[in-house]
Design a protein around this motif. Structure first.
Motif, PDB file in Angstrom:
ATOM      1  N   GLY A  36      71.606  37.649  68.888  1.00 24.93           N
ATOM      2  CA  GLY A  36      71.589  37.514  70.345  1.00 24.93           C
ATOM      3  C   GLY A  36      71.088  36.153  70.773  1.00 24.93           C
ATOM      4  O   GLY A  36      71.621  35.547  71.709  1.00 24.93           O
ATOM      5  N   VAL A  37      70.060  35.641  70.088  1.00 25.48           N
ATOM      6  CA  VAL A  37      69.526  34.312  70.405  1.00 25.48           C
ATOM      7  C   VAL A  37      70.539  33.233  70.029  1.00 25.48           C
ATOM      8  O   VAL A  37      70.694  32.228  70.735  1.00 25.48           O
ATOM      9  CB  VAL A  37      68.186  34.092  69.684  1.00 25.48           C
ATOM     10  CG1 VAL A  37      67.728  32.642  69.820  1.00 25.48           C
ATOM     11  CG2 VAL A  37      67.128  35.034  70.232  1.00 25.48           C
ATOM     12  N   ILE A  38      71.268  33.434  68.913  1.00 20.99           N
ATOM     13  CA  ILE A  38      72.297  32.463  68.523  1.00 20.99           C
ATOM     14  C   ILE A  38      73.374  32.366  69.600  1.00 20.99           C
ATOM     15  O   ILE A  38      73.812  31.268  69.982  1.00 20.99           O
ATOM     16  CB  ILE A  38      72.921  32.865  67.174  1.00 20.99           C
ATOM     17  CG1 ILE A  38      71.933  32.654  66.038  1.00 20.99           C
ATOM     18  CG2 ILE A  38      74.197  32.049  66.902  1.00 20.99           C
ATOM     19  CD1 ILE A  38      72.465  33.050  64.679  1.00 20.99           C
ATOM     20  N   ILE A  39      73.816  33.510  70.094  1.00 21.54           N
ATOM     21  CA  ILE A  39      74.842  33.507  71.152  1.00 21.54           C
ATOM     22  C   ILE A  39      74.309  32.862  72.425  1.00 21.54           C
ATOM     23  O   ILE A  39      74.996  32.071  73.083  1.00 21.54           O
ATOM     24  CB  ILE A  39      75.301  34.954  71.429  1.00 21.54           C
ATOM     25  CG1 ILE A  39      76.003  35.524  70.195  1.00 21.54           C
ATOM     26  CG2 ILE A  39      76.233  35.005  72.641  1.00 21.54           C
ATOM     27  CD1 ILE A  39      76.358  36.992  70.312  1.00 21.54           C
ATOM     28  N   ALA A  40      73.052  33.190  72.761  1.00 24.45           N
ATOM     29  CA  ALA A  40      72.469  32.605  73.973  1.00 24.45           C
ATOM     30  C   ALA A  40      72.262  31.104  73.833  1.00 24.45           C
ATOM     31  O   ALA A  40      72.337  30.368  74.825  1.00 24.45           O
ATOM     32  CB  ALA A  40      71.139  33.297  74.281  1.00 24.45           C
ATOM     33  N   ALA A  41      72.005  30.634  72.601  1.00 21.09           N
ATOM     34  CA  ALA A  41      71.764  29.203  72.387  1.00 21.09           C
ATOM     35  C   ALA A  41      73.003  28.362  72.673  1.00 21.09           C
ATOM     36  O   ALA A  41      72.898  27.162  72.949  1.00 21.09           O
ATOM     37  CB  ALA A  41      71.288  28.966  70.960  1.00 21.09           C
ATOM     38  N   ARG A  42      74.172  28.981  72.589  1.00 24.79           N
ATOM     39  CA  ARG A  42      75.411  28.245  72.866  1.00 24.79           C
ATOM     40  C   ARG A  42      75.649  28.061  74.352  1.00 24.79           C
ATOM     41  O   ARG A  42      76.520  27.281  74.750  1.00 24.79           O
ATOM     42  CB  ARG A  42      76.593  28.992  72.245  1.00 24.79           C
ATOM     43  CG  ARG A  42      76.514  29.090  70.725  1.00 24.79           C
ATOM     44  CD  ARG A  42      77.665  29.894  70.160  1.00 24.79           C
ATOM     45  NE  ARG A  42      77.584  29.984  68.700  1.00 24.79           N
ATOM     46  CZ  ARG A  42      78.420  30.686  67.945  1.00 24.79           C
ATOM     47  NH1 ARG A  42      79.411  31.382  68.531  1.00 24.79           N
ATOM     48  NH2 ARG A  42      78.282  30.720  66.641  1.00 24.79           N
ATOM     49  N   SER A  43      74.912  28.774  75.176  1.00 26.71           N
ATOM     50  CA  SER A  43      75.070  28.650  76.621  1.00 26.71           C
ATOM     51  C   SER A  43      74.418  27.358  77.098  1.00 26.71           C
ATOM     52  O   SER A  43      73.370  26.941  76.595  1.00 26.71           O
ATOM     53  CB  SER A  43      74.432  29.855  77.325  1.00 26.71           C
ATOM     54  OG  SER A  43      74.434  29.674  78.717  1.00 26.71           O
ATOM     55  N   ALA A  44      75.032  26.749  78.065  1.00 28.56           N
ATOM     56  CA  ALA A  44      74.528  25.467  78.577  1.00 28.56           C
ATOM     57  C   ALA A  44      73.213  25.629  79.323  1.00 28.56           C
ATOM     58  O   ALA A  44      72.423  24.689  79.426  1.00 28.56           O
ATOM     59  CB  ALA A  44      75.562  24.830  79.496  1.00 28.56           C
TER      60      ALA A  44
END
Length: 318
Positions: free
Chosen positions: A213-221
């Motif tokens: 979940g953190v990996i996916i969120a890290a891709r957000s600007a």
């Protein structure tokens, strides 16, 4: 007469050698245990030394984790000393010590689960973090963890009551005190395996879910990259801790299997080495890692470890 006196001398010498061996083993293993306990107790004292540690949820959860690890370390070493000194306990006394060890062992993975979810909320829902992760909610989570651990102990006690103790010749154990010998019935053994599997699989799934979940969120600007990177490192640390705790729970069954394969000398030597690295060291490792990598804890911890000789550096980071 000379032969009789000679044989008695040999027996006495053999007993002295065995006694010296037991004392040396106890000293060699107790010294690192005392060092690890000192580090853990110092870390616990550090987490109660400043208001910021008592008012931040992740530090409160860390305190709960370290407290369980410290108690588990002390109980584990006490049982190890009983085994090394060939002291056989009664079933009630051994059962009480094993139940306390099981209680603290359950707390650690559940606390890691909550700590991982806290990091997930901090990165994925930063605007709602302060409203979701409060001291009150953290206290409720800790109460639930302890209640669940207590329920596990109660279930184990009820299963133990089914065992026909009246059929035993004596309540005195013929083997050293271990969780393997306290599981006195097939239902107890099946419950122990099922509980360990459910507990560690649940914690592993929660930590993995938080990590991805953190990996996916890290891709957000809109996500703070530095905060996400720190959270990923923390979650990886939680996963490593969970694996170390799981390995320590397999310590006794593993050596029970090895005892029938290896010679006594090899078995005893291997037991001493792996006991330190599998059972003792992992429960001290997390306090060292957290204490060194956290910029808020590090200066205070170093000051306490050095007994106040070092002045804490001023740090504004949390």
């Amino acid at each position: 007469m000379s032969d009789t006196s000679g044989s008695q001398t040999n027996i006495t010498d053999g007993q002295q050698v065995q006694l010296l061996e037991r004392v040396s083993v106890a000293v060699v293993t107790t010294l690192p245990c005392c060092v690890f306990l000192f580090i853990n107790v110092t870390m616990l004292f550090t987490l109660r030394s400043k208001p910021v540690f008592c008012e931040t949820s992740r530090y409160v959860l860390l305190y709960n984790l370290l407290f369980a690890d410290t108690v588990q370390m002390a109980l584990g070493h006490l049982l190890y000393l009983f085994a090394a000194c060939r002291l056989f306990l009664t079933y009630p006394v051994c059962g009480l010590l094993i139940l306390l060890a099981c209680f603290t062992t359950t707390i650690a993975p559940l606390t890691l689960l909550v700590m991982s979810l806290e990091r997930y909320v901090a990165v994925c829902y930063p605007l709602r973090h302060t409203t979701i992760i409060t001291i009150r909610n953290t206290g409720v989570a800790i109460v639930v963890i302890w209640a669940f651990s207590s329920l596990n102990i109660l279930t184990r006690v009820l299963l133990l009551l089914e065992f026909p103790f009246k059929d035993l010749e004596s309540l005195q154990m013929k083997e050293f005190c271990s969780g393997v010998y306290v599981l006195l019935g097939p239902r107890s053994k099946d419950y122990d395996r099922a509980f360990i599997c459910v507990l560690f699989v649940s914690a592993g799934v929660a930590i993995s879910f938080s990590y991805f979940g953190v990996i996916i969120a890290a891709r957000s600007a809109s996500t703070d990259k530095a905060s996400a990177r720190k959270a990923l490192n923390t979650l990886l640390l939680h996963l490593v801790q969970l694996c170390l705790i799981l390995s320590s729970t397999m310590f006794d069954p593993l050596f029970m299997a090895l005892s029938g394969i290896l010679t006594r000398i090899v078995f005893v030597r291997l037991y001493r080495v792996l006991y330190i690295f599998i059972s003792l060291f992992p429960r001290c490792l997390c306090s060292l890692i957290y204490g060194i990598r956290d910029q808020t804890i590090r200066p205070v911890l170093m000051q306490h470890l050095c007994c106040g000789f070092l002045k804490p550096a001023v740090s504004n980071s949390k």
